[in-house]
Design a protein around this motif. Structure first.
Motif, mmCIF file in Angstrom:
data_model
loop_
_atom_site.group_PDB
_atom_site.id
_atom_site.type_symbol
_atom_site.label_atom_id
_atom_site.label_comp_id
_atom_site.label_asym_id
_atom_site.label_seq_id
_atom_site.Cartn_x
_atom_site.Cartn_y
_atom_site.Cartn_z
ATOM 1 N N ALA A 148 0.981 -1.324 -0.039
ATOM 2 C CA ALA A 148 -0.066 -0.128 0.071
ATOM 3 C C ALA A 148 0.685 1.296 -0.232
ATOM 4 O O ALA A 148 0.599 2.346 -0.779
ATOM 5 C CB ALA A 148 -0.865 -0.062 1.145
ATOM 6 N N HIS A 181 -5.912 -7.893 -4.769
ATOM 7 C CA HIS A 181 -5.170 -8.021 -3.406
ATOM 8 C C HIS A 181 -6.232 -8.385 -2.490
ATOM 9 O O HIS A 181 -7.355 -7.681 -2.575
ATOM 10 C CB HIS A 181 -4.209 -6.734 -3.048
ATOM 11 C CG HIS A 181 -3.049 -7.341 -2.070
ATOM 12 N ND1 HIS A 181 -3.424 -7.457 -0.835
ATOM 13 C CD2 HIS A 181 -1.735 -7.623 -2.231
ATOM 14 C CE1 HIS A 181 -2.352 -7.761 0.053
ATOM 15 N NE2 HIS A 181 -1.603 -7.608 -1.155
ATOM 16 N N ALA A 182 -5.765 -9.065 -1.446
ATOM 17 C CA ALA A 182 -6.775 -9.352 -0.132
ATOM 18 C C ALA A 182 -6.982 -8.226 0.758
ATOM 19 O O ALA A 182 -8.014 -8.081 1.311
ATOM 20 C CB ALA A 182 -6.417 -10.642 0.164
ATOM 21 N N ASP A 183 -6.153 -7.182 0.849
ATOM 22 C CA ASP A 183 -6.234 -6.201 1.805
ATOM 23 C C ASP A 183 -6.931 -5.127 1.228
ATOM 24 O O ASP A 183 -6.671 -4.786 -0.037
ATOM 25 C CB ASP A 183 -4.757 -5.689 2.096
ATOM 26 C CG ASP A 183 -4.619 -4.811 3.282
ATOM 27 O OD1 ASP A 183 -4.747 -5.199 4.444
ATOM 28 O OD2 ASP A 183 -4.335 -3.662 2.928
ATOM 29 N N LYS A 184 -7.744 -4.583 1.908
ATOM 30 C CA LYS A 184 -8.462 -3.460 1.371
ATOM 31 C C LYS A 184 -7.733 -2.063 1.247
ATOM 32 O O LYS A 184 -7.991 -1.486 0.374
ATOM 33 C CB LYS A 184 -9.824 -3.380 2.447
ATOM 34 C CG LYS A 184 -9.322 -2.729 3.792
ATOM 35 C CD LYS A 184 -10.606 -2.499 4.778
ATOM 36 C CE LYS A 184 -10.267 -2.007 6.031
ATOM 37 N NZ LYS A 184 -11.505 -1.833 6.737
ATOM 38 N N ASN A 185 -6.740 -2.106 1.974
ATOM 39 C CA ASN A 185 -5.875 -0.807 2.052
ATOM 40 C C ASN A 185 -5.108 -0.736 0.714
ATOM 41 O O ASN A 185 -5.080 0.104 0.148
ATOM 42 C CB ASN A 185 -5.085 -0.703 3.019
ATOM 43 C CG ASN A 185 -5.555 -0.638 4.122
ATOM 44 O OD1 ASN A 185 -6.679 0.292 4.368
ATOM 45 N ND2 ASN A 185 -5.149 -0.848 5.585
ATOM 46 N N ARG A 187 -6.001 -2.339 -2.037
ATOM 47 C CA ARG A 187 -7.141 -1.923 -3.243
ATOM 48 C C ARG A 187 -7.425 -0.493 -3.111
ATOM 49 O O ARG A 187 -7.870 0.039 -4.120
ATOM 50 C CB ARG A 187 -8.407 -2.882 -3.019
ATOM 51 C CG ARG A 187 -8.310 -4.160 -3.109
ATOM 52 C CD ARG A 187 -9.227 -5.132 -3.299
ATOM 53 N NE ARG A 187 -10.235 -4.924 -2.168
ATOM 54 C CZ ARG A 187 -10.518 -5.663 -1.272
ATOM 55 N NH1 ARG A 187 -9.366 -6.761 -0.918
ATOM 56 N NH2 ARG A 187 -11.318 -5.501 -0.014
ATOM 57 N N ALA A 188 -7.585 0.087 -1.979
ATOM 58 C CA ALA A 188 -7.874 1.293 -1.958
ATOM 59 C C ALA A 188 -6.871 2.237 -2.758
ATOM 60 O O ALA A 188 -6.995 3.382 -3.448
ATOM 61 C CB ALA A 188 -8.289 1.934 -0.515
ATOM 62 N N THR A 191 -6.918 2.102 -6.391
ATOM 63 C CA THR A 191 -7.965 2.942 -7.017
ATOM 64 C C THR A 191 -7.382 4.482 -7.008
ATOM 65 O O THR A 191 -7.825 5.202 -7.981
ATOM 66 C CB THR A 191 -9.147 2.814 -5.886
ATOM 67 O OG1 THR A 191 -9.474 1.525 -5.931
ATOM 68 C CG2 THR A 191 -10.336 3.659 -6.640
ATOM 69 N N GLN A 217 -15.839 -3.548 -9.613
ATOM 70 C CA GLN A 217 -14.700 -2.670 -9.685
ATOM 71 C C GLN A 217 -14.842 -1.761 -10.712
ATOM 72 O O GLN A 217 -14.284 -0.618 -10.694
ATOM 73 C CB GLN A 217 -13.355 -3.587 -9.747
ATOM 74 C CG GLN A 217 -13.120 -4.301 -8.376
ATOM 75 C CD GLN A 217 -11.895 -5.185 -8.602
ATOM 76 O OE1 GLN A 217 -11.329 -5.647 -9.601
ATOM 77 N NE2 GLN A 217 -10.911 -5.661 -7.503
ATOM 78 N N ASP A 220 -17.194 0.787 -9.911
ATOM 79 C CA ASP A 220 -16.697 1.656 -8.734
ATOM 80 C C ASP A 220 -15.496 2.782 -9.514
ATOM 81 O O ASP A 220 -15.517 4.112 -9.030
ATOM 82 C CB ASP A 220 -15.911 0.813 -7.695
ATOM 83 C CG ASP A 220 -16.982 -0.014 -6.809
ATOM 84 O OD1 ASP A 220 -18.181 0.431 -7.046
ATOM 85 O OD2 ASP A 220 -16.668 -0.797 -6.163
#
Length: 893
Positions: A148, A181-185, A187-188, A191, A217, A220
């Motif tokens: 991230a 990726h599995a982590d939301k951070n 993915r953020a 984005t 996705q 979004d």
């Protein structure tokens, strides 16, 4: 402790950087940053220890103590900021990885900011490629916080330097991995990076990774993109040191104009398309090997299917260059196809091919542009739109100059639809071109547009005004003024309206033309200006005379002859040549005043330089000093200021040379005009030959198609003929078999009187009949088994006929068609042959008559009797057959 601190502070900085106590290291980092800030330049000795051992910075950046690490990264930033490019290149490989893993993911905000600043400084001092290459492996790190933080650093890099300075392609390729990726951070942050890319690249970024995203996705991301669509184009916020130096070298007077140009240049990279970001793909290997054969098929559906398959192959962001000549020629021929669906699909193939090739497509332009514009006569909107899109991509791959001549030719086309489509294409080209047309091109475009103003169609008239208005937007009102002369005010007003609303990307720059004009006159104009300044500002000009004397020694002495002792004999010898050239002024000048000869005589004296040596004046002239000649030269100087004599003779030579040069120039201009005319003629011939070639190709294609159609018909006819021959042979064999069966059946049904003599064959064929009827029972009873064999042979014959024909009524029907005469003839022939083959006793015993008497007797009464007997035998035979069928279980047909 104080003594220990003093001892630590006295240590060299490299030793303090590696000390085991974190406070000592921290103090060393702080002192190093202070030293770097006060250095005068990047060559200061303070940088030398860290350049010799760049590994010191790896320990500083990855310090185990977070407080010391913060000061260590800050010291690195000061080192890069004041140390220059050498410090960047030497330490880059040691520090970027620990900066990413330990600095960007730190919990301290100051450490994160210093680490990001260090990365930005690494890019600023050199280039962004090495930094991006070292950052990308961190996206595969096992710790999500490192991934991230790396994505956030990439976002900051592209935000500051833009996609023009930093290549976005390597990052766009691995961006889908971050979205998965599995982590939301993570993915953020992915984005945020995609949104930053969209600010710079817009829709051009989507082909690189869009299809690999999930539908949710994509939804979004579209929502995020909608928020920034209305934002203005982004600009580069930080510049490389090389860019800063280039901007510093810009001259102050042109700073405003230079700034505007820089703004324009900075705004241009926003219009990035997928072509600039994509990698070339080899599509030639994917084209069907029999594409040309499919395209030449007689069925339009097969041609359309071939073009659809080609479109799927060519529809990629970027195409690797190769030999597309055969494909383009096939597409050019398809423009003349009678089916509009095929034409539309071929135009779409040309569009994607030109879009994928760009500049390499220029060599194929002449093959397709003419057929495309010729096909603009179609009134169907879908066809015209496809043709227009293909022409636009062809223009983008080439230039206005490449397409202009052909466009102007089609503006004269007899079909109004072709004229209108070509006119719209020209307007689109003028609006999108980035290079202003040359003056001859402007003149030709203006002439063609003025002709459109006189058309009967309103659309063509408005189009002509729009062409002139768009051209005026590019070239300016002043440049287009001469081309609008002679037009009425209504048309000028309409042109001005289009001029005010037109949006173009090219602007005429009139700066280059003055440069060649300034270079051309120096050989002739510069000396004249210098001489005029010397003559006007300094009237007593003694300086020119020594230069003249040094350059032409005999001529200045001849000018000073009237004031010397040698002046007496010299004029006598010089009067004749003076009178030859200028009789009146020459004599008057020599006798009236000493100043006039200075003004008029010099050119005449310069025309005969060998005169002084012939008169033997070399010795006296050599003995005289230059100082004594100066007073004699002084009086004529004022007169020379009005009409300088030294340049008079030279200007005559120069005038002669100038005349020669003018003649050469006129000759060259005439040659250029002739060559231009020849070129236009050759171009017209080339165009005619192209048209003829296209016609021949069309005729050839039509002939080939007709030949193939004829060959297909011939093959079908041959197959039908072979089938008919086979059927005829089968029918012939069937007919022979039926004849044999009929013959055997008639032989059985023949009258007793015409039966042959008792031979074995005859007995086998008909003995059973005679025995069953009781007529010749005594003769047959002597041969046991005769009746059974005859019955079996006849039954097998009938069954064979039924099996071969498939129709139980076929054989009787065939026999019934024979005429009684033919059957009687066959019977008689059979009986006759049998009679000839059989011995006489047997025949006589069967009939009870003498054969010799039977042959000589008439058969009138006997024929009726024999027919009756035959009818009886036939009815008996039919009864027997029915009985046999009943016994064998054969049903009646």
């Amino acid at each position: 402790m104080a003594e220990q601190e003093e001892d630590f502070s006295s240590l060299p900085l490299p030793d303090r950087f590696q000390h085991k106590i974190w406070k000592v290291r921290k103090a060393g980092y702080e002192d190093a940053a202070k030293q770097f800030e006060v250095t005068p330049d990047e060559y200061d000795p303070a940088f030398r220890p860290f350049l010799q051992d760049p590994g010191l910075w790896k320990g500083a950046v990855a310090d185990s103590n977070v407080a010391a690490q913060q000061d260590g990264i800050a010291a690195l930033c000061a080192f890069l900021k004041f140390g220059g490019k050498e410090g960047c290149t030497r330490t880059r490989s040691h520090t970027i990885q620990p900066l990413v893993e330990k600095g960007l993911s730190s919990t301290r905000a100051a450490t994160k900011a210093s680490a990001l600043e260090a990365l930005l400084l690494y890019i600023e001092l050199d280039t962004a490629v090495p930094v991006i290459e070292d950052l990308l492996p961190a996206l595969s790190n096992k710790q999500p916080k490192v991934v991230a933080a790396t994505l956030a650093a990439l976002t900051a890099i592209f935000h500051n330097y833009g996609c023009k300075t930093v290549d976005p392609k390597p990052v766009l390729k691995i961006l889908p991995k971050a979205f998965g990726h599995a982590d939301k951070n993570v993915r953020a942050e992915a984005t945020n990076l995609a949104v930053e890319f969209y600010r710079w690249l817009r829709e051009a970024m989507k082909p690189m990774f869009w299809n690999e995203l999930k539908p949710t996705q994509q939804t979004d991301m579209d929502a995020q993109f909608e928020k920034i669509k209305s934002e203005p184009a982004p600009k580069q916020e930080r510049f490389l040191r090389s860019q800063q130096a280039a901007m510093a070298r810009a001259p102050p007077p042109g700073a405003a104009g230079a700034a505007e140009e820089e703004d324009d240049l900075e705004a241009e990279p926003v219009e990035v398309d997928a072509f600039d970001l994509a990698e070339p793909q080899d599509v030639l290997s994917k084209v069907a090997p029999d594409f040309s054969d499919q395209l030449a098929s007689a069925k339009w559906k097969e041609r359309k299917e071939a073009l659809e398959a080609l479109f799927l192959v060519l529809n990629v962001p970027r195409i690797k260059d190769g030999d597309f000549g055969e494909i383009v020629r096939g597409l050019g021929k398809s423009m003349k196809d009678a089916n509009v669906a095929v034409v539309t699909q071929a135009a779409q193939c040309i569009e994607v091919l030109a879009k994928g090739l760009r500049k390499p497509f220029g060599k194929y332009r002449s093959i397709v542009s003419g057929p495309l514009m010729e096909r603009l006569k179609e009134k169907k909107v879908t066809v015209s739109d496809a043709l227009g899109a293909a022409l636009d991509q062809v223009f983008i791959a080439t230039s206005l100059t490449d397409n202009l001549e052909e466009m102007l030719e089609f503006l004269k086309h007899k079909n109004p639809q072709v004229k209108e489509g070509t006119m719209k294409f020209l307007i689109r080209c003028l609006k999108t071109t980035r290079e202003a047309p040359s003056k001859p091109e402007v003149a030709s475009i203006a002439e063609s547009a003025k002709k459109l103003l006189a058309e009967s169609s309103e659309g063509l008239r408005s189009g002509g005004a729009e062409v002139l208005g768009t051209l005026m937007k590019i070239m300016g009102e002043r440049a287009m003024g001469p081309h609008l002369e002679g037009l009425d005010e209504i048309r000028k007003t309409k042109i001005k309206e289009y001029f005010e609303h037109a949006e173009v990307k090219a602007k005429d720059k009139p700066k280059p033309p003055p440069a060649p004009v300034a270079r051309a006159p120096p050989p002739t104009a510069a000396p004249k200006k210098v001489a005029a300044k010397k003559a006007v500002t300094k009237k007593p000009a003694p300086a020119p005379s020594p230069y003249a004397q040094e350059a032409l020694a005999p001529q200045p002495t001849a000018r000073s002859i009237p004031g010397s002792k040698l002046g007496g004999p010299k004029p006598a010898g010089l009067k004749a040549p003076l009178k030859r050239t200028l009789p009146g002024p020459g004599g008057a000048a020599l006798t009236a005043s000493p100043r006039r000869p200075a003004a008029q005589a010099p050119p005449l004296m310069e025309e005969e330089p060998p005169a002084p040596p012939r008169l033997g004046l070399g010795r006296g002239l050599a003995g005289r000093s230059l100082a004594s000649k100066a007073p004699a030269m002084a009086p004529p100087t004022p007169a020379q200021s009005v009409s300088p004599p030294p340049n008079f003779g030279l200007t005559a030579v120069e005038r002669a040379e100038l005349e020669e040069l003018r003649l050469d120039k006129d000759r060259l201009l005439r040659q250029a005009d002739d060559m231009r005319q020849e070129r236009s003629r050759l171009n017209s011939e080339i165009q005619e030959l192209k048209n003829q070639n296209a016609q021949l190709i069309e005729d050839h294609t039509r002939d080939v198609l007709s030949i193939k159609a004829k060959e297909t018909q011939l093959v079908r006819a041959r197959s039908d003929c072979e089938a008919a021959e086979a059927m005829c042979g089968q029918l012939r064999r069937e007919m022979e078999r039926l004849k044999r069966a009929l013959t055997s059946a008639e032989r059985v049904n023949s009258p007793p009187m015409s039966l042959p003599s008792p031979s074995r064959e005859t007995m086998n064929d008909g003995g059973d009949i005679y025995r069953d009827t009781g007529m010749y029972g005594g003769a047959q009873e002597s041969r046991p088994g005769f009746s059974n064999r005859a019955r079996m042979s006849y039954t097998s014959t009938l069954s064979e006929e039924k099996e071969n024909s498939g129709d139980p009524l076929a054989n009787p029907y065939a026999r019934s068609k024979l005429s009684p005469e033919l059957r009687n003839g066959r019977n008689s022939a059979a009986s006759g042959s049998a009679g000839r083959a059989s011995p006489a006793p047997y025949q006589s015993s069967r009939t009870g008559r003498d054969p010799s008497t039977d042959s000589g007797r008439g058969d009138t009464g006997q024929g009726v009797e024999s027919w009756k007997r035959a009818a009886e035998v036939t009815s008996a035979l039919k009864a027997k057959i029915e009985q046999m069928k009943a016994r064998q279980g054969i049903s009646r047909p």
